[in-house]
Each structure stands twice: as C-alpha cells, then as structure tokens.
Design a protein around this motif. Structure first.
Motif, mmCIF file in Angstrom:
data_model
loop_
_atom_site.group_PDB
_atom_site.id
_atom_site.type_symbol
_atom_site.label_atom_id
_atom_site.label_comp_id
_atom_site.label_asym_id
_atom_site.label_seq_id
_atom_site.Cartn_x
_atom_site.Cartn_y
_atom_site.Cartn_z
ATOM 1 N N UNK A 166 0.858 -1.178 0.000
ATOM 2 C CA UNK A 166 0.000 0.000 0.000
ATOM 3 C C UNK A 166 0.898 1.231 0.000
ATOM 4 N N UNK A 167 0.688 2.097 -1.000
ATOM 5 C CA UNK A 167 1.556 3.243 -1.237
ATOM 6 C C UNK A 167 0.786 4.545 -1.178
ATOM 7 N N UNK A 168 1.452 5.656 -0.817
ATOM 8 C CA UNK A 168 0.810 6.964 -0.963
ATOM 9 C C UNK A 168 0.494 7.203 -2.435
ATOM 10 N N UNK A 169 -0.604 7.847 -2.700
ATOM 11 C CA UNK A 169 -1.071 8.049 -4.076
ATOM 12 C C UNK A 169 -0.017 8.729 -4.951
ATOM 13 N N UNK A 170 0.743 9.663 -4.387
ATOM 14 C CA UNK A 170 1.723 10.388 -5.172
ATOM 15 C C UNK A 170 3.079 9.724 -5.265
ATOM 16 N N UNK A 171 3.237 8.525 -4.702
ATOM 17 C CA UNK A 171 4.529 7.847 -4.731
ATOM 18 C C UNK A 171 4.873 7.446 -6.172
ATOM 19 N N UNK A 174 3.752 4.108 -7.483
ATOM 20 C CA UNK A 174 2.346 3.882 -7.812
ATOM 21 C C UNK A 174 2.118 3.814 -9.316
ATOM 22 N N UNK A 175 3.092 4.285 -10.100
ATOM 23 C CA UNK A 175 2.954 4.233 -11.556
ATOM 24 C C UNK A 175 3.325 2.865 -12.120
ATOM 25 N N UNK A 176 3.924 2.009 -11.282
ATOM 26 C CA UNK A 176 4.338 0.683 -11.733
ATOM 27 C C UNK A 176 3.198 -0.319 -11.619
ATOM 28 N N UNK A 177 3.259 -1.365 -12.451
ATOM 29 C CA UNK A 177 2.255 -2.425 -12.352
ATOM 30 C C UNK A 177 2.529 -3.365 -11.201
ATOM 31 N N UNK A 239 -9.005 6.852 0.303
ATOM 32 C CA UNK A 239 -8.519 7.967 -0.512
ATOM 33 C C UNK A 239 -7.068 8.280 -0.205
ATOM 34 N N UNK A 240 -6.279 8.455 -1.250
ATOM 35 C CA UNK A 240 -4.880 8.782 -1.066
ATOM 36 C C UNK A 240 -3.966 7.585 -0.986
ATOM 37 N N UNK A 241 -4.520 6.354 -1.092
ATOM 38 C CA UNK A 241 -3.725 5.125 -0.989
ATOM 39 C C UNK A 241 -3.963 4.270 -2.228
ATOM 40 N N UNK A 242 -2.880 3.742 -2.797
ATOM 41 C CA UNK A 242 -2.999 2.814 -3.926
ATOM 42 C C UNK A 242 -2.331 1.500 -3.548
ATOM 43 N N UNK A 243 -2.807 0.413 -4.134
ATOM 44 C CA UNK A 243 -2.278 -0.928 -3.869
ATOM 45 C C UNK A 243 -1.594 -1.462 -5.106
ATOM 46 N N UNK A 244 -0.445 -2.078 -4.924
ATOM 47 C CA UNK A 244 0.243 -2.727 -6.026
ATOM 48 C C UNK A 244 0.735 -4.096 -5.564
ATOM 49 N N UNK A 245 0.663 -5.121 -6.437
ATOM 50 C CA UNK A 245 1.211 -6.439 -6.070
ATOM 51 C C UNK A 245 2.721 -6.385 -5.967
ATOM 52 N N UNK A 246 3.279 -7.265 -5.148
ATOM 53 C CA UNK A 246 4.723 -7.387 -5.015
ATOM 54 C C UNK A 246 5.239 -8.400 -6.031
ATOM 55 N N UNK A 247 6.251 -8.040 -6.765
ATOM 56 C CA UNK A 247 6.803 -8.892 -7.808
ATOM 57 C C UNK A 247 7.292 -10.209 -7.213
ATOM 58 N N UNK A 248 6.784 -11.304 -7.754
ATOM 59 C CA UNK A 248 7.189 -12.625 -7.291
ATOM 60 C C UNK A 248 6.481 -13.111 -6.050
ATOM 61 N N UNK A 249 5.523 -12.357 -5.533
ATOM 62 C CA UNK A 249 4.771 -12.750 -4.322
ATOM 63 C C UNK A 249 5.712 -13.227 -3.211
#
Length: 302
Positions: A166-171, A174-177, A239-249
C-alpha cells in the motif's frame, strides 16, 4: 486496562517465578508479558515481584495479593460459565481485529448453516491475547496468525495470504504495475501489531533487500496517506492510498484455526472459517500456488 486479564498474567508469573516460562505457558513473547506486569504494578501502585538477573521472587505485597487474584479470576470464569449456561450453546472464538466485517459475517453465516442452534460469539483479539484466552479457557477456538509456538494448542491447516504493498497516491512506485521489495528501500513501514508476523515479515524483507527506515506497529493507514510510510496487505479503498502487487509474491502470511479441546463444534467452525477466508479474503491452502485473485476489502489485510 483489562484488570482481570492482567491478574491472570500475574498469577501465571507468580506460579512460574520465571518470565520466560510464564510467557511460554501463556503463548506470548516475554517483553509484552513483562510490560503488562509492569502496567499492573503501576495500576495497583506497588511492586509485585523482585526481579534480578538470577531469579524472580514475589514481594510481600505480591504474596498477599496472589490468593485474592486467584479468587477474582476464578469468580470471573464462573460468571462466564453461568452466562453461557443461560444462553444455550455458545462457541466463543477469537478473530484478528483487522479481519473485515464482511469476512466475519460470512464466517458466522457459514457456521450457522451447519449448527443453527449454536450461537457463534466472535471476540476481536490479537494472536498473543487469543493464545492466553485459549489457555485460560475463555475462548473455545481462535484464528491465529502463524507462527505460534504454544504448548497444548492444536491447529488446523494453515491458509495463506499473499500481501501486496500500500503506497501513498503520489509515490512514484504507484505508476508501476508491480513493485519489487528492493524498490521500497529507505521507506518507513506500517505493520500490524503481531510480534510473530512482524518478525517473519521483516526477516523476509531483509533477505530480499528491503530494510525499512523505521517500523510502526498499528492498524491505520494514516501514515501511508500522509506519505510518510508504506504498508503490506490487501487492496485498500482509502482515498490517497494505492495498492500494487509485489513482484514474485515474496511474502506469505499464514492463518490457522487453533484450539485446545477437540469437539465436533470446533471442527465444524474450523471448516466454516477456512471456507469464509478462501471465499471472502482471497486466502489459499498452504502449498497451493498463489493466484491473481485479490480481495477488495479495505484495510491492511485482505
């Protein structure tokens, strides 16, 4: 402060006269146990133990209070027993405080299908407190985060959750898949207040090149929203938080139903809990390959 629970801790330490042995018996780490005894002493305004490098001894006040503490604990247990007799059959189960309400509701509904005449009574407790409550007999079963080493506990099959970040929206990340653990270098980390889970997760992070600048233990995502930290868990609708999967789990968080006394009710609860966690929280059987399905519930955990 939960005075009765702290008195239970006092009684066990007084019987063992060894904080390490008492912690093992209660199924918790030694530092939290020492902190709770200290808090009880502060509440009562007196020292209960004389501590030295070689031994732990009851003070005179501690000896005077021990019999009263045992009686209070016994009376409270008796009150709970009488209350259960008046309510019919009740199964008292512990659940992690961060478990989504929808997951708890699904668990209750699944158990009701197999045992409509039994009332399921969930209690929100972290793992260390659940282990203590199971030892005390105030819980019949619990959903415990692994690893747990407590004598006398039986456990069902472990279920595994693969958390993302979980990342700040402006990090910029957050632009990475997907995010690699090493991409988080230099960031502070928010983790759930579960000692075993924290230790296991941080060990894996260090092994893969991520050493957090600082670790905050808590349930909220305020520090993430503020841009001060990241967190691990399931997708958060905040609001203000985005989620991204971790590469390789790379991370695997395990949960298992645990109990002390085998009963058909506990067995059926374990089955209902496994079904609800797989269906509503996106968990999988240990050993199964991680899938792409994720839960959409808010919070640090799916």
């Amino acid at each position: 402060m939960d005075l009765v629970r702290h008195l239970r801790y006092f009684v066990v330490v007084a019987e063992e006269l060894h904080f390490g042995n008492a912690a093992i018996r209660l199924g918790m780490a030694q530092p939290p146990l020492s902190q709770r005894i200290k808090r009880l002493e502060e509440e009562l305004g007196t020292r209960l133990f004389d501590r030295s490098a070689r031994q732990v001894r009851l003070t005179e006040t501690g000896r005077l209070l021990l019999a009263e503490a045992r009686e209070i604990v016994a009376r409270v247990d008796r009150l709970h027993e009488l209350a259960r007799q008046g309510q019919g059959t009740v199964l008292r189960v512990g659940v992690p405080p961060d478990l989504a309400a929808t997951v708890v509701a699904a668990l209750v509904a699944a158990f009701r299908e197999s045992d409509p005449d039994v009332r399921l009574a969930p209690v929100e407790l972290w793992t260390a407190d659940q282990v203590a409550a199971l030892a005390e007999g105030t819980l019949d079963a619990g959903l415990l985060r692994q690893p747990v080493a407590a004598p006398g506990l039986r456990s069902g099959p472990a279920l595994v959750q693969t958390p993302g970040v979980l990342l700040p929206e402006g990090d910029p990340l957050a632009r990475l898949g997907e995010v690699h653990l090493t991409d988080l270098a230099g960031r502070e980390l928010v983790m759930l207040p579960e000692d075993g889970l924290v230790a296991e997760t941080l060990a894996e992070c260090r092994r893969r090149g991520f050493l957090p600048a600082r670790v905050h233990q808590g349930l909220g995502l305020g520090l993430v929203v503020a841009g001060s930290a990241v967190a691990f868990g399931g997708p958060a609708q905040v609001p203000g938080v985005v989620w991204r999967p971790l590469l390789g789990s790379p991370l695997a968080w395990r949960v298992a139903v645990a109990w002390r006394t085998d009963t058909p009710l506990v067995t059926r609860f374990a089955a209902a809990a496994a079904g609800a966690l797989k269906e509503r929280a996106g968990m999988r059987d240990e050993g199964a390959a991680p899938g792409r399905r994720v839960s959409r519930r808010p919070g640090l955990l799916a």
